[in-house]
Design a protein around this motif. Structure first.
Motif, short mmCIF file in Angstrom:
data_model
loop_
_atom_site.label_atom_id
_atom_site.label_comp_id
_atom_site.label_asym_id
_atom_site.label_seq_id
_atom_site.Cartn_x
_atom_site.Cartn_y
_atom_site.Cartn_z
N GLY A 26 0.86 -1.17 -0.03
CA GLY A 26 0.18 0.00 0.02
C GLY A 26 0.83 1.32 0.16
N TYR A 27 1.94 1.21 0.67
CA TYR A 27 2.76 2.39 0.86
C TYR A 27 3.43 2.49 -0.70
CZ TYR A 27 6.98 4.93 1.51
OH TYR A 27 8.09 5.99 1.65
N MET A 28 3.79 1.42 -1.33
CA MET A 28 4.46 1.80 -2.51
C MET A 28 3.67 1.99 -3.77
SD MET A 28 7.51 0.77 -2.45
CE MET A 28 7.98 0.59 -4.27
N VAL A 29 2.41 1.84 -3.52
CA VAL A 29 1.25 2.17 -4.28
C VAL A 29 1.17 3.88 -4.05
CG1 VAL A 29 -1.17 2.35 -5.05
CG2 VAL A 29 0.12 0.13 -4.92
N LEU A 30 0.85 4.08 -2.80
CA LEU A 30 1.02 5.61 -2.51
C LEU A 30 2.06 6.40 -2.88
CD1 LEU A 30 -0.66 7.90 -0.91
CD2 LEU A 30 0.88 7.05 1.26
N LEU A 31 3.18 5.75 -2.73
CA LEU A 31 4.32 6.64 -3.11
C LEU A 31 4.32 6.69 -4.62
CD1 LEU A 31 7.19 8.04 -2.30
CD2 LEU A 31 8.18 5.50 -2.86
N GLY A 32 4.11 5.75 -5.57
CA GLY A 32 4.18 5.78 -7.01
C GLY A 32 3.10 6.85 -7.49
N CYS A 93 13.44 1.84 -4.86
CA CYS A 93 14.73 2.71 -5.03
C CYS A 93 14.69 3.35 -6.48
CB CYS A 93 15.80 1.71 -5.02
SG CYS A 93 16.30 1.25 -3.38
N LEU A 94 13.86 2.81 -7.35
CA LEU A 94 13.72 3.29 -8.60
C LEU A 94 12.82 4.48 -8.78
CD1 LEU A 94 14.66 2.50 -11.51
CD2 LEU A 94 12.39 1.28 -11.87
N ILE A 95 11.83 4.33 -7.99
CA ILE A 95 10.87 5.62 -8.02
C ILE A 95 11.77 6.86 -7.32
CG2 ILE A 95 8.72 6.56 -6.66
CD1 ILE A 95 7.82 3.75 -6.95
N LEU A 97 15.03 7.07 -7.28
CA LEU A 97 15.83 7.51 -8.13
C LEU A 97 15.37 8.47 -9.31
CD1 LEU A 97 19.00 7.54 -9.04
CD2 LEU A 97 18.18 5.51 -10.59
N GLY A 98 14.33 8.34 -9.88
CA GLY A 98 13.48 8.83 -10.72
C GLY A 98 13.04 10.13 -10.41
N ALA A 99 12.50 10.44 -9.18
CA ALA A 99 12.12 11.73 -8.57
C ALA A 99 13.13 12.53 -8.19
CB ALA A 99 11.41 11.14 -7.28
N LEU A 100 14.41 11.91 -8.01
CA LEU A 100 15.39 12.75 -7.77
C LEU A 100 16.19 13.28 -9.08
CD1 LEU A 100 17.22 10.83 -4.84
CD2 LEU A 100 16.32 13.07 -4.88
N LEU A 101 16.22 12.66 -9.91
CA LEU A 101 16.63 13.00 -11.33
C LEU A 101 15.91 13.91 -11.88
CD1 LEU A 101 17.80 9.60 -12.81
CD2 LEU A 101 19.20 11.64 -12.18
N TYR A 102 14.51 13.62 -11.70
CA TYR A 102 13.51 14.71 -12.38
C TYR A 102 13.81 16.36 -11.39
CZ TYR A 102 9.19 16.88 -13.71
OH TYR A 102 8.17 17.53 -14.00
N THR A 103 14.01 16.23 -10.34
CA THR A 103 14.16 17.42 -9.47
C THR A 103 15.49 17.91 -9.87
OG1 THR A 103 15.19 16.53 -7.83
CG2 THR A 103 12.74 16.75 -7.57
N ARG A 104 16.29 17.32 -10.55
CA ARG A 104 17.73 17.80 -10.90
C ARG A 104 17.65 18.36 -12.04
NH1 ARG A 104 21.08 19.27 -7.80
NH2 ARG A 104 22.69 19.23 -9.31
N VAL A 105 16.72 17.81 -12.95
CA VAL A 105 16.54 18.18 -14.48
C VAL A 105 15.71 19.65 -14.25
CG1 VAL A 105 15.42 17.95 -16.71
CG2 VAL A 105 16.88 16.09 -15.64
N TRP A 106 14.72 19.52 -13.36
CA TRP A 106 13.76 20.64 -13.34
C TRP A 106 14.45 21.79 -12.62
CZ3 TRP A 106 10.26 22.48 -15.75
CH2 TRP A 106 9.23 23.36 -15.41
#
Length: 106
Positions: A26-32, A93-95, A97-106
């Motif tokens: 449930g936490y993973m679904v909420l995070l995603g 970890c993938l979520i 990483l993707g969120a961190l990369l998105y914030t670095r691009v933005w």
């Protein structure tokens, strides 16, 4: 089969030892869903800053959804064979990483 028989079969309590696993999923679904909820509304300014069009944004959103469709069966097969914990940690970890990369691009 009557409605009462179906309703009775759905009223099964979750075993105590399975509750932490259920909460982790449930936490993973909420995070995603949270990441997706932040990502999609902020996507247009990012795409337009790179010179993209609304059509390009549509391709990005479609690619995201298609990626989920293509990868989900593999995740499910792996988790059934090797256990859910490894795939949940990997997906988390993938979520992140993707969120961190998105914030670095933005």
């Amino acid at each position: 089969m009557s409605y009462d028989a179906i309703q009775g079969s759905l009223d099964v309590a979750l075993p105590r030892h399975r509750k932490p696993s259920f909460l982790a999923v449930g936490y993973m679904v909420l995070l995603g869903d949270t990441v997706r909820g932040i990502f999609f509304p902020t996507l247009w300014p990012l795409v337009s800053s790179f010179g993209g069009t609304r059509a390009a944004q549509g391709v990005v959103v479609a690619a995201f959804s298609m990626g989920r469709v293509l990868v989900s069966p593999s995740y499910g097969a792996y988790s059934t064979k090797h256990g859910y914990r490894k795939i949940l940690v990997f997906a988390h970890c993938l979520i992140c990483l993707g969120a961190l990369l998105y914030t670095r691009v933005w």
